[in-house]
Design an enzyme around this catalytic site. Structure first.
Site, PDB file in Angstrom:
ATOM      1  N   ASP A   9       8.818  -4.281  -3.064  1.00  7.22           N
ATOM      2  CA  ASP A   9       7.438  -4.714  -2.857  1.00  7.22           C
ATOM      3  C   ASP A   9       7.339  -5.249  -1.433  1.00  7.22           C
ATOM      4  OD1 ASP A   9       5.016  -6.100  -2.726  1.00  7.22           O
ATOM      5  OD2 ASP A   9       5.278  -7.089  -4.668  1.00  7.22           O
ATOM      6  N   ILE A  10       6.615  -4.546  -0.579  1.00  6.79           N
ATOM      7  CA  ILE A  10       6.532  -4.911   0.837  1.00  6.79           C
ATOM      8  C   ILE A  10       5.916  -6.299   1.045  1.00  6.79           C
ATOM      9  CG2 ILE A  10       4.292  -3.866   1.366  1.00  6.79           C
ATOM     10  CD1 ILE A  10       5.738  -2.747   3.962  1.00  6.79           C
ATOM     11  N   ASN A  23      -7.115   1.291   5.808  1.00  2.00           N
ATOM     12  CA  ASN A  23      -8.177   2.249   6.088  1.00  2.00           C
ATOM     13  C   ASN A  23      -8.843   1.818   7.389  1.00  2.00           C
ATOM     14  OD1 ASN A  23     -10.400   0.378   5.465  1.00  2.00           O
ATOM     15  ND2 ASN A  23      -9.750   0.625   3.337  1.00  2.00           N
ATOM     16  N   VAL A  32      -1.088  -0.010  -1.144  1.00  2.00           N
ATOM     17  CA  VAL A  32      -0.396  -0.987  -0.296  1.00  2.00           C
ATOM     18  C   VAL A  32      -1.407  -1.914   0.375  1.00  2.00           C
ATOM     19  CG1 VAL A  32       1.005  -1.238   1.793  1.00  2.00           C
ATOM     20  CG2 VAL A  32       1.619   0.465   0.092  1.00  2.00           C
ATOM     21  N   ASP A  33      -2.488  -1.355   0.865  1.00  2.00           N
ATOM     22  CA  ASP A  33      -3.519  -2.141   1.545  1.00  2.00           C
ATOM     23  C   ASP A  33      -4.060  -3.243   0.633  1.00  2.00           C
ATOM     24  OD1 ASP A  33      -5.350  -2.872   3.556  1.00  2.00           O
ATOM     25  OD2 ASP A  33      -6.736  -1.244   3.094  1.00  2.00           O
ATOM     26  N   GLY A 119       0.312   8.038  -0.146  1.00  2.96           N
ATOM     27  CA  GLY A 119      -0.423   7.656  -1.350  1.00  2.96           C
ATOM     28  C   GLY A 119      -1.709   8.455  -1.451  1.00  2.96           C
ATOM     29  N   ALA A 120      -2.808   7.750  -1.456  1.00  2.00           N
ATOM     30  CA  ALA A 120      -4.123   8.374  -1.615  1.00  2.00           C
ATOM     31  C   ALA A 120      -4.470   9.316  -0.469  1.00  2.00           C
ATOM     32  CB  ALA A 120      -5.193   7.294  -1.738  1.00  2.00           C
ATOM     33  N   TYR A 121      -3.766   9.203   0.657  1.00  5.31           N
ATOM     34  CA  TYR A 121      -4.088  10.057   1.800  1.00  5.31           C
ATOM     35  C   TYR A 121      -3.432  11.433   1.721  1.00  5.31           C
ATOM     36  CZ  TYR A 121      -6.766   6.517   4.311  1.00  5.31           C
ATOM     37  OH  TYR A 121      -7.739   5.624   4.706  1.00  5.31           O
TER      38      TYR A 121
END
Length: 169
Positions: A9-10, A23, A32-33, A119-121
């Site tokens: 976990d960063i 974003n 993550v964001d 991820g979502a990108y």
């Protein structure tokens, strides 16, 4: 420069700077964001609001304090969104080199990266890992002593470990 990978976990790593897969609005999001914004507390969002002006361009990076995180700084970078047609791997690599540039300017010696773009990108773990490892290895700066890729899944860890092995000097 030492480069390592780990599952984790960063938001919990003890480093000088963590990198946020942000974003362009810098106002938080998912993945993550969202985790970084939640762990850092509301002052991170306030700091990002002051920075955002017209948003952060893809491939660029900017820093804020880390507030409630164990790191000193959060370096926000915007990856190219492959699902929206942003398929240039040089833009993805730029996320890593610009983040290292910002880290060096801050005096950060240790930096933790997530799998920006994976991820979502829409970047595959293998493509994200190849771009990340290649960019970090090719970075011409100095001052950063240790880059940690802190990854949230076994598939990402395997991809980054493979990229590190494939790019060994």
């Amino acid at each position: 420069m030492r480069i390592t990978t780990e599952l984790g976990d960063i938001t919990r790593v003890d480093v000088d700077a963590i990198v946020n897969a942000a974003n362009s609005s810098l106002l938080g999001g998912g993945g993550v964001d969202g985790a970084i914004h939640a762990a850092a507390g509301p002052r991170l969002l306030d700091a990002c609001r002051k920075l955002r002006r017209n948003g952060l361009p893809v491939g660029d990076a900017v820093a804020t304090p880390a507030f409630e995180l164990p790191a000193r700084w959060v370096i926000h970078t915007v990856g190219p969104n492959r699902t929206r047609g942003q398929t240039d791997p040089a833009l993805l690599a730029s996320c890593f080199t610009r983040s290292l540039d910002v880290a060096a300017e801050l005096g950060a010696r240790t930096v933790a990266f997530p799998a920006v773009g994976a991820g979502a990108y829409g970047w595959s773990p293998d493509d994200a890992a190849a771009a990340a490892v290649g960019a970090v290895r090719a970075w011409p700066g100095d001052g950063v002593e240790h880059v940690r890729f802190v990854l949230f899944g076994e598939r990402l860890l395997t991809a980054f470990d493979t990229a590190l092995g494939d790019n060994a000097p």
